[in-house]
Design a protein around this motif. Structure first.
Motif, PDB file in Angstrom:
ATOM      1  N   ILE A   1      80.855 -72.616 -15.938  1.00  0.00           N
ATOM      2  CA  ILE A   1      81.283 -73.756 -16.675  1.00  0.00           C
ATOM      3  C   ILE A   1      82.959 -73.717 -16.506  1.00  0.00           C
ATOM      4  O   ILE A   1      83.116 -72.586 -15.387  1.00  0.00           O
ATOM      5  N   GLY A   2      84.174 -74.505 -17.258  1.00  0.00           N
ATOM      6  CA  GLY A   2      85.414 -74.745 -17.431  1.00  0.00           C
ATOM      7  C   GLY A   2      85.847 -75.609 -16.586  1.00  0.00           C
ATOM      8  O   GLY A   2      87.051 -75.791 -16.824  1.00  0.00           O
ATOM      9  N   LEU A   3      84.956 -76.118 -15.701  1.00  0.00           N
ATOM     10  CA  LEU A   3      85.940 -77.005 -14.611  1.00  0.00           C
ATOM     11  C   LEU A   3      85.868 -78.237 -16.014  1.00  0.00           C
ATOM     12  O   LEU A   3      85.004 -79.324 -16.509  1.00  0.00           O
ATOM     13  N   ARG A   4      87.528 -79.333 -15.885  1.00  0.00           N
ATOM     14  CA  ARG A   4      87.517 -80.251 -16.245  1.00  0.00           C
ATOM     15  C   ARG A   4      88.156 -81.430 -15.119  1.00  0.00           C
ATOM     16  O   ARG A   4      88.931 -81.466 -14.253  1.00  0.00           O
ATOM     17  N   ILE A   5      87.445 -82.359 -15.163  1.00  0.00           N
ATOM     18  CA  ILE A   5      87.569 -83.494 -14.210  1.00  0.00           C
ATOM     19  C   ILE A   5      87.298 -85.080 -14.507  1.00  0.00           C
ATOM     20  O   ILE A   5      86.879 -85.185 -15.537  1.00  0.00           O
ATOM     21  N   ALA A   6      87.826 -85.616 -13.885  1.00  0.00           N
ATOM     22  CA  ALA A   6      88.060 -87.334 -14.562  1.00  0.00           C
ATOM     23  C   ALA A   6      86.674 -87.651 -13.121  1.00  0.00           C
ATOM     24  O   ALA A   6      86.329 -86.753 -12.601  1.00  0.00           O
ATOM     25  N   SER A   7      85.876 -88.749 -14.237  1.00  0.00           N
ATOM     26  CA  SER A   7      84.689 -88.718 -13.456  1.00  0.00           C
ATOM     27  C   SER A   7      84.188 -90.517 -12.265  1.00  0.00           C
ATOM     28  O   SER A   7      83.445 -89.609 -11.107  1.00  0.00           O
ATOM     29  N   ASN A   8      85.657 -90.341 -12.079  1.00  0.00           N
ATOM     30  CA  ASN A   8      85.628 -90.876 -10.495  1.00  0.00           C
ATOM     31  C   ASN A   8      86.119 -89.830  -8.955  1.00  0.00           C
ATOM     32  O   ASN A   8      85.909 -89.766  -8.289  1.00  0.00           O
ATOM     33  N   ASP A   9      86.300 -88.826  -9.862  1.00  0.00           N
ATOM     34  CA  ASP A   9      87.151 -87.621  -9.100  1.00  0.00           C
ATOM     35  C   ASP A   9      85.171 -87.031  -8.588  1.00  0.00           C
ATOM     36  O   ASP A   9      84.903 -86.118  -7.384  1.00  0.00           O
ATOM     37  N   MET A  10      84.377 -86.527  -9.986  1.00  0.00           N
ATOM     38  CA  MET A  10      83.082 -86.290  -9.987  1.00  0.00           C
ATOM     39  C   MET A  10      82.385 -87.332  -9.287  1.00  0.00           C
ATOM     40  O   MET A  10      81.638 -86.567  -8.135  1.00  0.00           O
ATOM     41  N   ALA A  11      82.435 -88.827  -8.661  1.00  0.00           N
ATOM     42  CA  ALA A  11      81.443 -89.845  -8.416  1.00  0.00           C
ATOM     43  C   ALA A  11      82.433 -89.526  -6.363  1.00  0.00           C
ATOM     44  O   ALA A  11      81.113 -89.370  -5.623  1.00  0.00           O
ATOM     45  N   LYS A  12      83.042 -88.494  -6.107  1.00  0.00           N
ATOM     46  CA  LYS A  12      84.540 -88.506  -4.766  1.00  0.00           C
ATOM     47  C   LYS A  12      82.707 -87.295  -4.379  1.00  0.00           C
ATOM     48  O   LYS A  12      82.681 -87.468  -2.865  1.00  0.00           O
TER      49      LYS A  12
ATOM     50  N   TYR B   1      69.081 -85.694  -6.184  1.00  0.00           N
ATOM     51  CA  TYR B   1      69.091 -83.795  -7.003  1.00  0.00           C
ATOM     52  C   TYR B   1      70.301 -84.413  -7.603  1.00  0.00           C
ATOM     53  O   TYR B   1      71.106 -85.811  -8.090  1.00  0.00           O
ATOM     54  N   ARG B   2      71.186 -82.919  -8.417  1.00  0.00           N
ATOM     55  CA  ARG B   2      71.794 -84.136  -9.014  1.00  0.00           C
ATOM     56  C   ARG B   2      72.961 -82.354  -9.707  1.00  0.00           C
ATOM     57  O   ARG B   2      72.580 -81.479  -9.330  1.00  0.00           O
ATOM     58  N   ALA B   3      74.369 -82.436  -9.727  1.00  0.00           N
ATOM     59  CA  ALA B   3      74.601 -80.940 -10.527  1.00  0.00           C
ATOM     60  C   ALA B   3      74.844 -81.581 -11.939  1.00  0.00           C
ATOM     61  O   ALA B   3      75.038 -82.681 -12.520  1.00  0.00           O
ATOM     62  N   ASP B   4      74.472 -80.657 -13.026  1.00  0.00           N
ATOM     63  CA  ASP B   4      73.822 -80.907 -14.228  1.00  0.00           C
ATOM     64  C   ASP B   4      74.608 -80.189 -15.010  1.00  0.00           C
ATOM     65  O   ASP B   4      74.842 -78.646 -15.106  1.00  0.00           O
ATOM     66  N   GLY B   5      75.355 -81.159 -16.398  1.00  0.00           N
ATOM     67  CA  GLY B   5      76.368 -79.861 -17.312  1.00  0.00           C
ATOM     68  C   GLY B   5      75.726 -80.077 -19.080  1.00  0.00           C
ATOM     69  O   GLY B   5      75.379 -80.897 -18.951  1.00  0.00           O
TER      70      GLY B   5
ATOM     71  N   GLN C   1      75.926 -84.674 -18.715  1.00  0.00           N
ATOM     72  CA  GLN C   1      77.178 -84.759 -17.739  1.00  0.00           C
ATOM     73  C   GLN C   1      76.389 -84.773 -16.409  1.00  0.00           C
ATOM     74  O   GLN C   1      75.723 -83.683 -15.628  1.00  0.00           O
ATOM     75  N   PHE C   2      76.908 -85.348 -15.104  1.00  0.00           N
ATOM     76  CA  PHE C   2      75.766 -85.501 -14.513  1.00  0.00           C
ATOM     77  C   PHE C   2      76.260 -86.399 -12.793  1.00  0.00           C
ATOM     78  O   PHE C   2      77.111 -87.039 -13.320  1.00  0.00           O
ATOM     79  N   ILE C   3      76.056 -85.527 -12.151  1.00  0.00           N
ATOM     80  CA  ILE C   3      76.441 -86.275 -10.738  1.00  0.00           C
ATOM     81  C   ILE C   3      75.238 -86.711 -10.365  1.00  0.00           C
ATOM     82  O   ILE C   3      74.657 -85.239  -9.565  1.00  0.00           O
TER      83      ILE C   3
END
Length: 529
Positions: A214-225, A287-291, A295-297
């Motif tokens: 855990i512990g990552l902090r990132i903006a939504s548009n960067d998640m999209a990248k 498939y997804r990254a999931d928090g 929190q989803f990509i």
């Protein structure tokens, strides 16, 4: 046309297009946004990418495009990427034994199962442990790898799926041991910088390892990248940043993830579709990254689409269902005719999004005069607050509180969020020692009734729930302050506090006691941090 993945050239940001140009109706996205906004879950942002272009994005005030969001276990998918890159550089292998990286942390007795555990067993969440040692380690500044290596193992590694946060921490530590760089530093030139991601932080442990789990902090548009990079099988601007074979393996169902405690039928359960290397398989061949907290990509290869969501959700399956029910059917193979009226309607709707909309009643004028400039002094209490002051002279409310000689202040907007920089990350504790970077806090206040003031503060890059201070001014000259988390169903709630005060002289309220206790939290799915 069609749904073949495209590979446009990217500058710092993903290109922008209209929904219709990429085969999605604005009316359908409006329906999707309405469903998110009107559901039980609190949503913070969404980004929809189709054919490599952002076709719609939105933030619920006080969350915003330029703010980072805490990612919880989405962090794990970035850790997996670091492992894949280290393997590609021949720094380690899937078959390497976990214990081999930590000779200085080997306990007196190393179990037979622990001797056999591999990097791949960590990636698949198949350590064989019935309990997650992270929760034991969190209170310790000691040797985290040793805590992991000392944990009993009940099943043969590699055979049974059991979510384990400490396994991901160990992957981060292994990358550091194998490469000589902290995971975060290792990923900067290989992943973050090529994608133009600079507004990102990642927590560390006292021993200097990137937390990983855990512990990552990132903006939504960067998640999209990151999602688009995965969709393009690791290729970005003509360069292969991540091996295609790694993404294929990481996003495949490596192990059965069904959980007997989850009562949803497998065919409607996005946590029963299989688990890869720190990615979850989802329905509809995605498939997804999931928090934690939603929190989803979400990567949809068959539709050439990526959907990012940040939230404070209690029932995260419902959040994904909004995508499946409203957005998935709208992803058409060919461009649609322009629909300016629908697009304008969508644009206006997105601009009005906010996590909580309040309308104050008229406060009691005599009360306002009575509390102006007053100080609420507090007897000894568990939160260490010695005094409070409520200033409502201007449009914005200013709530000041003191801990001995340290004075902190919240500026709250009237029925609207006001963003400011602070040095603390909770109202319920003093500022963290060594805190150098200012912390973003949004606050709003509303009069619930003529004598009850509700102040909500939200540390928008640190947490996914608000801390609410409810001031109830009584006719007999007392003030009661209740402090609680909101939404109430969120895990990791702050303490709830009751503070009773009495007007002991014309000049001050006297607050007598604070009582703190932990709110019991119940969630439908508790395994996923």
């Amino acid at each position: 046309g069609g749904c073949k993945p495209t590979e446009p050239t990217y500058t710092t940001d993903l290109p922008i297009s209209t929904p219709e140009a990429e085969g999605v109706s604005s009316a359908a996205i409006l329906q999707f946004v309405d469903a998110l906004d009107q559901g039980e879950n609190e949503i913070h942002s969404f980004v929809i990418v189709r054919h490599g272009k952002i076709i719609s994005e939105g933030w619920w005030n006080p969350y915003g495009k330029d703010l980072r969001h805490t990612m919880f276990s989405v962090s794990k998918s970035f850790t997996s990427t670091g492992v894949g890159l280290a393997i590609a550089e021949n720094k380690l292998a899937l078959t390497d034994k976990v214990a081999s990286f930590f000779p200085e942390s080997i306990p007196d007795t190393l179990s037979a199962y622990m001797k056999e555990m591999t990097v791949e067993d960590l990636l698949k969440m198949s350590t064989g442990m019935d309990t997650d040692p992270l929760f034991q380690a969190m209170g310790s500044t000691g040797d985290w790898p040793k805590i992991f290596l000392s944990t009993p193992i009940q099943h043969e590694p590699g055979t049974v799926f059991k979510y384990n946060n400490m396994a991901t921490f160990m992957l981060s530590a292994i990358v550091q041991k194998a490469t000589g760089e902290k995971l975060f530093d290792f990923l900067k030139p290989r992943l973050f910088e090529p994608l133009g991601i600079t507004n990102v932080t990642w927590d560390e442990r006292p021993a200097g390892f990137t937390l990983g789990a855990i512990g990552l902090r990132i903006a939504s548009n960067d998640m999209a990248k990151f999602g688009q990079l995965l969709l393009q099988k690791g290729k970005w601007n003509g360069k292969q940043l991540i091996p295609e074979s790694w993404i294929a393996a990481a996003s495949a169902a490596q192990i059965d993830s069904s959980d007997p405690e989850n009562t949803n039928p497998n065919e409607s359960n996005d946590w029963a579709q299989g688990y890869g290397y720190q990615f979850w398989k989802s329905r509809h061949n995605s498939y997804r990254a999931d928090g934690l907290g939603g929190q989803f990509i979400l990567v949809l290869p068959e539709k050439d689409a990526v959907v990012v969501l940040t939230a404070s959700s209690v029932i995260t399956q419902d959040e994904l269902n909004v995508v499946w029910d409203n957005l998935l059917p709208a992803l058409q193979p060919e461009p649609l005719p322009e629909d300016k009226a629908a697009l304008d309607k969508l644009t206006a709707r997105v601009a009005s999004l906010a996590v909580s909309k309040t309308t104050s009643v008229q406060p009691d004028a005599a009360l306002l005069a009575r509390i102006a400039g007053k100080k609420i002094t507090c007897a000894q209490n568990e939160l260490g607050i010695t005094a409070l002051r409520v200033d409502l002279q201007q449009a914005d409310a200013r709530i000041a509180f003191e801990r001995d000689s340290v004075r902190s202040e919240i500026t709250a907007g009237p029925d609207t969020w006001k963003l400011s920089d602070t040095q603390f990350n909770t109202l319920n504790a003093a500022p963290r020692t060594g805190q150098t970077q200012p912390i973003k806090m949004a606050a709003t206040y509303t009069w619930v009734d003529a004598t009850t003031l509700k102040v909500s503060a939200r540390f928008v890059e640190e947490a996914i729930s608000s801390e609410v201070w409810l001031f109830q001014f009584k006719d007999n000259g007392t003030v009661q302050v209740d402090v609680k988390p909101e939404p109430a169903g969120m895990p990791f709630g702050r303490p709830v506090v009751y503070c009773k005060g009495r007007l002991s002289s014309p000049a001050e309220f006297l607050a007598c006691y604070f009582y703190a206790y932990w709110v019991s939290q119940r969630r439908r799915r508790a395994k996923n941090v």
